[in-house]
Design a protein around this motif. Structure first.
Motif, PDB file in Angstrom:
ATOM      1  N   SER A 391       0.828  -1.206   0.000  1.00  0.00           N
ATOM      2  CA  SER A 391       0.000   0.000   0.000  1.00  0.00           C
ATOM      3  C   SER A 391       0.865   1.260   0.000  1.00  0.00           C
ATOM      4  O   SER A 391       0.540   2.258  -0.641  1.00  0.00           O
ATOM      5  N   ILE A 394       2.564   1.744  -3.620  1.00  0.00           N
ATOM      6  CA  ILE A 394       1.601   1.284  -4.622  1.00  0.00           C
ATOM      7  C   ILE A 394       1.994   1.683  -6.041  1.00  0.00           C
ATOM      8  O   ILE A 394       1.623   1.017  -7.007  1.00  0.00           O
ATOM      9  N   VAL A 400       5.810  -3.727  -5.552  1.00  0.00           N
ATOM     10  CA  VAL A 400       4.488  -4.314  -5.299  1.00  0.00           C
ATOM     11  C   VAL A 400       4.467  -5.772  -5.744  1.00  0.00           C
ATOM     12  O   VAL A 400       3.946  -6.647  -5.033  1.00  0.00           O
TER      13      VAL A 400
END
Length: 669
Positions: A391, A394, A400
């Motif tokens: 998060s 991101i 990620v």
């Protein structure tokens, strides 16, 4: 001047205060959104886990119901068989006796029945005259008709109601033909025992499932022979299929399909709803009597067990989630405070205090998590941690992807832990059974290769399969358990073998006994890191892993080898292990299987090829119709199939799938 400086100071403090309030407001909003997202994720995860757990418990419970039904049906048949044998032995004995008249015979018959635990017996002549052990002599032509209809042996339910005496009693008539003997003008050819329905009910009374289970015995036409519940009340005699007409069947089967299954002597289970209550029903054939044993248990009984386990899991989840949310909130707040330190050095004391609070919270979190089970804590922390990092970064696709890969590894590890714990629980409770069916060793090994192929290719390992002296490939075995044993051993070898190593699976047939059983040996050998002599002594103990620097980074529950050993023992086999540090490990499993009479070479083990490489073009351009009602599952499955080269078209239910097939045009491959 001082007054002017004080004014500036106040103005500056006011400005700093506004900046602090603005940033704190933004920080609080961000924290609140993050908390909501975490709660939603936790809720979805818990819902999926509860559904999975309930499904597993119901499957295990259905197996338990089938075991109880198998036991009870044998009890029914044993009681009836006992009456057949007892009656026929009386006939044999009376044929050898010389009675002066029927009165002498009745006295001996009465005494004989007293020694047979009070069973009432009648001797029947070829003209339908009935001599009962209670000295009654009557005419009953219907008994002759029953022998004519069913042959030498029969068991039927008959209403013996006496309307004159307001007496109602239904019994099972257990009849058999005997060696004929004559007394005077009477030629005795048959003997009949009377089995009280209430006595049969008492023998089959169900105490399982907190007294909420019910059982019944029906004949081939669906008529109730007996209905048994925990309160000993006889069920009013009616037809089983008539009762089902008022029920809401949820298993996808119609009444006609259930009737066909019963006529085909199949064992199966269904779910249905009646009077606002959901039930699970199992059907077990009683081949010897042409009857069926049916058991009903409310679904709420199984769901209660699932809720109990889920409560424990939910408490742990909530505690971990609350601590995680608190830590995240404090970390976000401390981050904001560190930025404010650059604006006004006078607020460093306050920021330091906030940092101290955050450190204390982190220390408290660490202390709490260290006290939790290590096996559950590790994957859960990884999932939560890498989700947070994903998060945070991101916009960084590379990071990620890296975090998502680690989340997938941790999730698989957590699922593996849950499955291992459930398997260990079933093994320790004695509820795991061996279900032997017709199978082929070549097909089993072929499926093992297909399952492990992806992991072997990732580590660039060489997988060699050798078959020595396999003369009987068609056997009777529990394919699921054999797969589980071999997959555990091969997966273990993959895990602890470095890249470019070699794993060998050797299968050989050692001997064949006169009673049609063959002894097979499975050897799984690797060129991995090996094990120390000290650890070899406890390799099959649960929750044990060798603690050294070589394996410290490899995930594992410590249950795999213990489960494998338990499965081998349960199947009457033997498992040993040989290993040397840095040279490799070899597991040797010996199992005994019953041989099939026929020999099918369709999946011959001698025709299997070793896994060195796989064709990426195998499925390219192939059309496939995916039918899945869950959108998320449909999306995941579509992505996986497209990665293999399939052209995927999806349908959300069977109706749409059929319509799609009807509209599609056939294409030659």
């Amino acid at each position: 001047m001082p007054a002017n400086m004080n004014e500036k100071k106040k103005s500056k403090k006011s400005e700093i205060k506004k900046i602090i309030e603005s940033k704190q407001k933004y920080s609080n909003i961000s924290s609140f959104i993050l908390i909501i997202v975490l709660i939603i994720i936790a809720g979805i995860a818990f819902s999926l886990f509860y559904s999975y757990l309930t499904d597993r418990i119901i499957k295990f419970s259905i197996q338990n119901m089938e075991e109880i039904s198998e036991h009870d049906k044998k009890s029914v048949y044993s009681s009836i068989e006992y009456r057949w044998v007892a009656g026929e032995s009386i006939g044999t004995e009376f044929k050898q006796s010389k009675f002066q008249d029927t009165s002498t015979m009745l006295k001996k018959l009465n005494l004989k029945c007293q020694t047979l635990e009070g069973i009432d017996v009648s001797l029947v002549t070829d003209t339908g005259k009935v001599y009962t052990s209670n000295y009654a002599v009557t005419e009953d032509k219907e008994l002759l008709e029953l022998f004519e209809k069913y042959g030498d042996r029969f068991v039927v339910r008959r209403d013996n109601t006496d309307t004159k005496q307001d007496y109602k009693k239904e019994q099972l008539l257990v009849g058999s033909k005997i060696e004929p003997f004559t007394i005077g003008d009477n030629r005795f050819e048959y003997i009949v025992s009377y089995y009280d329905i209430a006595a049969l009910q008492n023998e089959l009374k169900i105490d399982s499932y907190n007294g909420q289970g019910y059982s019944s015995v029906i004949d081939s036409d669906g008529n109730f022979i007996v209905y048994i519940s925990n309160n000993n009340n006889l069920f009013v005699r009616e037809n089983f299929y008539t009762r089902l007409q008022d029920a809401d069947l949820k298993s996808g089967m119609t009444i006609e399909e259930i009737r066909n299954g019963i006529e085909s002597k199949e064992s199966f289970s269904i779910e249905y709803s009646s009077d606002g209550e959901d039930y699970v029903m199992t059907f077990t054939p009683m081949e010897e009597l042409d009857w069926y044993f049916v058991m009903y248990v409310p679904r709420s009984v199984f769901e209660y067990r699932s809720r109990t386990l889920s409560r424990i899991f939910s408490i742990l989840t909530i505690v971990v989630l609350v601590i995680t949310i608190l830590v995240i909130f404090l970390v976000v707040r401390s981050h904001s405070q560190r930025k404010l330190m650059e604006i006004d050095f006078k607020h460093r004391d306050e920021l330091q205090e906030a940092l101290d609070i955050a450190k204390q919270a982190n220390t408290a979190k660490t202390t709490f998590l260290n006290n939790m089970s290590h096996d559950i804590r590790t994957p859960m922390n990884a999932i939560i941690g890498f989700t947070t990092l994903a998060s945070k970064y991101i916009d960084d696709k590379e990071k990620v992807n890296e975090y998502l890969g680690k989340i997938m590894q941790s999730s698989n590890h957590l699922l593996s832990l849950i499955n291992d714990v459930l398997d260990m629980s079933r093994i320790e409770s004695g509820k795991m059974n061996v279900d032997e069916k017709e199978n082929n060793i070549g097909q089993i090994i072929d499926e093992i290769k297909n399952i492990t192929q992806a992991n072997i290719e990732v580590k660039e390992l060489k997988f060699i399969v050798e078959a020595n002296d396999i003369k009987h490939e068609n056997i009777y075995c529990d394919k699921l358990r054999v797969n589980q044993i071999l997959l555990n051993l091969i997966s273990n070898a993959i895990k602890f073998t470095p890249n470019n190593g070699t794993i060998t699976l050797k299968v050989s047939e050692k001997s064949v006994s006169k009673n049609g059983y063959g002894v097979y040996e499975f050897r799984v050998k690797d060129t991995g890191i090996g094990m120390s002599p000290e650890y070899l002594k406890e390799v099959f103990e649960p929750f044990t892993r060798e603690r050294n620097s070589t394996v410290s980074g490899i995930q594992g529950t410590g249950l795999g080898m213990s489960i494998t050993k338990s499965l081998v023992d349960m199947m009457g086999g033997h498992i040993t292990v040989k290993s040397k540090v840095n040279e490799g490990t070899e597991f040797i499993v010996t199992l005994k299987f019953k041989l099939q009479e026929t020999n099918n070479e369709e999946h011959s083990i001698n025709n299997l090829e070793n896994i060195n490489e796989a064709s990426d073009e195998m499925f390219k351009g192939k059309r496939i119709l995916l039918v899945e009602d869950n959108p998320m599952n449909r999306e995941i499955a579509t992505e996986y199939l497209q990665d293999f080269g399939f052209l995927v078209e999806s349908a959300e239910n069977g109706k749409i799938a059929c319509e799609t097939l009807e509209k599609s045009k056939p294409r030659l491959l």
